[in-house]
Write an enzyme that holds these catalytic residues in place. Structure first.
Site, PDB file in Angstrom:
ATOM      1  N   ASP A 175      -4.323   6.946   4.519  1.00  8.94           N
ATOM      2  CA  ASP A 175      -3.202   6.183   5.079  1.00  8.94           C
ATOM      3  C   ASP A 175      -3.674   5.052   5.995  1.00  8.94           C
ATOM      4  OD1 ASP A 175      -0.410   5.727   5.544  1.00  8.94           O
ATOM      5  OD2 ASP A 175      -0.602   6.690   7.502  1.00  8.94           O
ATOM      6  N   HIS A 178      -1.181  -4.831   6.086  1.00 10.86           N
ATOM      7  CA  HIS A 178      -0.456  -5.610   7.103  1.00 10.86           C
ATOM      8  C   HIS A 178      -1.296  -5.854   8.364  1.00 10.86           C
ATOM      9  CE1 HIS A 178       0.635  -1.710   8.877  1.00 10.86           C
ATOM     10  NE2 HIS A 178       0.958  -2.357   9.986  1.00 10.86           N
ATOM     11  N   LYS A 226       0.837  -1.191   0.000  1.00  8.17           N
ATOM     12  CA  LYS A 226       0.000   0.000   0.000  1.00  8.17           C
ATOM     13  C   LYS A 226       0.881   1.254   0.000  1.00  8.17           C
ATOM     14  CE  LYS A 226      -1.863   1.736   3.941  1.00  8.17           C
ATOM     15  NZ  LYS A 226      -0.918   2.556   4.730  1.00  8.17           N
ATOM     16  N   HIS A 264      -6.768  -0.050   6.824  1.00  2.00           N
ATOM     17  CA  HIS A 264      -6.671  -0.829   8.067  1.00  2.00           C
ATOM     18  C   HIS A 264      -7.989  -0.829   8.856  1.00  2.00           C
ATOM     19  CE1 HIS A 264      -2.561  -0.866   6.985  1.00  2.00           C
ATOM     20  NE2 HIS A 264      -2.183   0.239   7.582  1.00  2.00           N
TER      21      HIS A 264
HETATM   22  C1  BG6 Z   1       0.959   2.072   7.916  1.00  2.00           C
HETATM   23  C2  BG6 Z   1       0.810   3.574   7.809  1.00  2.00           C
HETATM   24  O1  BG6 Z   1       0.166   1.433   6.958  1.00  2.00           O
HETATM   25  O2  BG6 Z   1       0.568   1.649   9.220  1.00  2.00           O
HETATM   26  C3  BG6 Z   1       1.617   4.273   8.864  1.00  2.00           C
HETATM   27  O3  BG6 Z   1       1.250   3.996   6.515  1.00  2.00           O
HETATM   28  C4  BG6 Z   1       1.278   3.739  10.250  1.00  2.00           C
HETATM   29  O4  BG6 Z   1       1.402   5.684   8.837  1.00  2.00           O
HETATM   30  C5  BG6 Z   1       1.350   2.203  10.270  1.00  2.00           C
HETATM   31  O5  BG6 Z   1       2.198   4.283  11.186  1.00  2.00           O
HETATM   32  C6  BG6 Z   1       0.808   1.662  11.577  1.00  2.00           C
HETATM   33  O6  BG6 Z   1       1.058   0.287  11.651  1.00  2.00           O
HETATM   34  P1  BG6 Z   1       1.176  -0.454  13.063  1.00  2.00           P
HETATM   35  O7  BG6 Z   1       1.390  -1.876  12.704  1.00  2.00           O
HETATM   36  O8  BG6 Z   1       2.334   0.171  13.771  1.00  2.00           O
HETATM   37  O9  BG6 Z   1      -0.114  -0.204  13.792  1.00  2.00           O
END
Ligand code: BG6
Length: 488
Positions: free
Chosen positions: A237, A180, A150, A242
């Site tokens: 983002d 992810h 992404k 997510h």
């Molecule tokens: C990413 C975003 O997809 O996810 C980031 O681009 C963000 O801005 C990150 O910090 C957060 O991931 P996690 O796994 O730390 O919650």
């Protein structure tokens, strides 16, 4: 000797990483591949071909990986011998994706008859060129897989363009679109909680559930990514991908199997049932915020507008909260409150399912508020808590909320793999369940686009919130209006 697992088809594996010098490769991909190697989850035949524009030879590249990647492997998991073994899998291929007339150098480095996994960890604007040139160099065949990082586009038209371009050379079953969050242990556990137990299902609907909250709060600011972030914002983002994926898992109907399409069909139905926002809905039900100077983790931190590479008049949101609706029988009239932001008080991701209060107030001394909540904490620690009412010991009938706490940390001693490790292993083994299908991605953009456009039309500045807080006051008002409150 590291034990190894063969991939599904027994072919030697060439994993090609585009953006092999990049931040993601160093912070996430290399450590994840090391961990997969350490635990015998990479086939013994694996080779990792990292591409980059820099004029490096193999030794210089290995030194770069040592310097920038090693520190992301915990001391408990690191050992020199395994690291040396891991480095032996790595090759460096100098390749300027845009300038190179062909990918001949890569074709030479890759073994004939290998199963090739192409990991595209570059700007998405390069995806088309990469796929075209890979195909022209004869590197794509029926066994190839492509992993797309992404952001997959900026809006629906750009996502369609990428999907079309990649789809010219790869069938949908060869495309792994990474979100992810779907690789997180806790998120996968959410599926088990919902569909591995029968006690929740009869209650898991309106009117038994009165609201759902999904929060992904980050303590970090935009750091060195301001250039990218300022043209992106929290909606694109985090929320469009997510948080919507989390919402899908909470709201989906039970799939008929764990087969990738069975699961993704159900998630798609949720995305398509999300109510579209009108301009009036946007003005009333969405809150954008931008952090200002404040204190985070006991340290003074600058506001978003003072960050390096952020224009002084930027209107980009670093926080978004909104009230969404899933228009189905199951979720009729149940608000879904979504919230995400940077520089919030602490890192905390959780899903809170609030159940309707008993219809008749039998106990005159009831403390009020919500009697029953299921709180699913995703990070930093995993926990599942059920808040229920209990009688305070004594001669009266005083009640109090108490919490049943399912302590997953002590229930399971096993190691928890990082999301990228788990997802990379899925790619190697050809499992698509935890990746987004094209129609899912496009449905998510189709819902998000009008909101982003509406913000442009309304032209308002995001609300200010101090770094280290829980976001702008308006986001509390969004819930208070309906008689709810964020659960911190
Ligand atoms: C990413 C975003 O997809 O996810 C980031 O681009 C963000 O801005 C990150 O910090 C957060 O991931 P996690 O796994 O730390 O919650």
């Amino acid at each position: 000797m590291i034990p190894s697992t063969e991939i599904d088809n027994g072919l030697p594996l060439d994993m090609v990483i585009f953006g092999g010098m990049g931040d993601l490769a160093m912070r996430k991909l290399m450590p994840a591949l090391y961990m997969a190697y350490l635990h015998g989850n990479l086939p013994a035949t694996t080779r990792i071909l990292s591409t980059g524009r820099q004029d490096f030879d193999r030794d210089a590249y290995l030194a770069h990986v040592g310097e920038h990647s090693r520190s992301f492997i915990s001391a408990a998991n690191f050992n020199e011998k395994t690291w040396d073994g891991f480095l032996k899998l790595l090759e460096y291929v100098r390749l300027d994706v845009q300038a190179a007339p062909s990918f001949g150098a890569l074709a030479q480095a890759s073994r004939a008859g290998a199963q090739r996994v192409f990991y595209l960890s570059t700007a998405p604007t390069l995806f088309t060129t990469i796929c075209d040139k890979l195909a022209a160099a004869g590197l794509v065949d029926a066994h190839s897989r492509v992993v797309l990082e992404k952001p997959l586009g900026h809006d629906l038209p750009s996502a369609i363009e990428i999907n079309e371009a990649v789809g010219k050379h790869f069938a949908e079953s060869q495309i792994y679109r990474i979100d992810h969050y779907l690789g997180k242990e806790t998120v996968q556990n959410l599926m088990v909680l919902r569909f591995g137990n029968s006690i929740l299902e009869p209650l898991w609907r309106a009117p038994n559930i009165s609201s759902v909250q999904i929060t992904v709060a980050e303590e970090i600011g935009v750091g060195s990514r301001a250039g990218f972030y300022d043209s992106t914002g929290a909606m694109r983002d985090m929320l469009q991908n997510h948080l919507l994926q989390l919402l899908c898992i909470v709201a989906m109907e039970p799939p008929t199997s764990l087969n990738a399409d069975a699961v993704r069909d159900e998630k798609l139905k949720v995305l398509r049932s999300l109510r579209r926002f009108t301009l009036a809905d946007i003005a009333r039900d969405t809150i954008r915020g931008q952090y200002t100077h404040g204190v985070s983790g006991n340290q003074e931190v600058p506001g978003y507008l003072e960050e390096k590479n952020v224009p002084a008049d930027s209107k980009t949101e670093t926080f978004v909260a909104l009230r969404a609706h899933v228009d189905t029988w199951r979720w009729s009239k149940v608000p879904f409150y979504l919230r995400t932001g940077k520089r919030m008080q602490r890192r905390s991701s959780k899903i809170v399912v609030e159940f309707a209060n008993p219809p008749f107030p039998l106990f005159p001394d009831a403390p009020g508020g919500v009697a029953n909540r299921l709180v699913i904490e995703l990070q930093p620690e995993e926990a599942i808590k059920l808040q229920i009412m209990a009688k305070q010991p004594g001669t009266g009938m005083q009640m109090q909320q108490v919490t049943l706490n399912l302590d997953l940390q002590s229930a399971f001693q096993q190691r928890r793999a990082e999301a990228y490790e788990r997802l990379l292993i899925d790619v190697v083994r050809g499992r698509l369940t935890h990746f987004m299908r094209r129609d899912e991605l496009e449905a998510a953009w189709a819902w998000a686009d009008p909101i982003i456009e509406g913000w442009g039309t309304l032209g308002e500045k995001p609300h200010a919130y101090a770094a280290g807080s829980w976001g702008p006051a308006e986001s509390f008002a969004l819930l208070a209006r309906d008689g709810f409150a964020w659960v911190e």
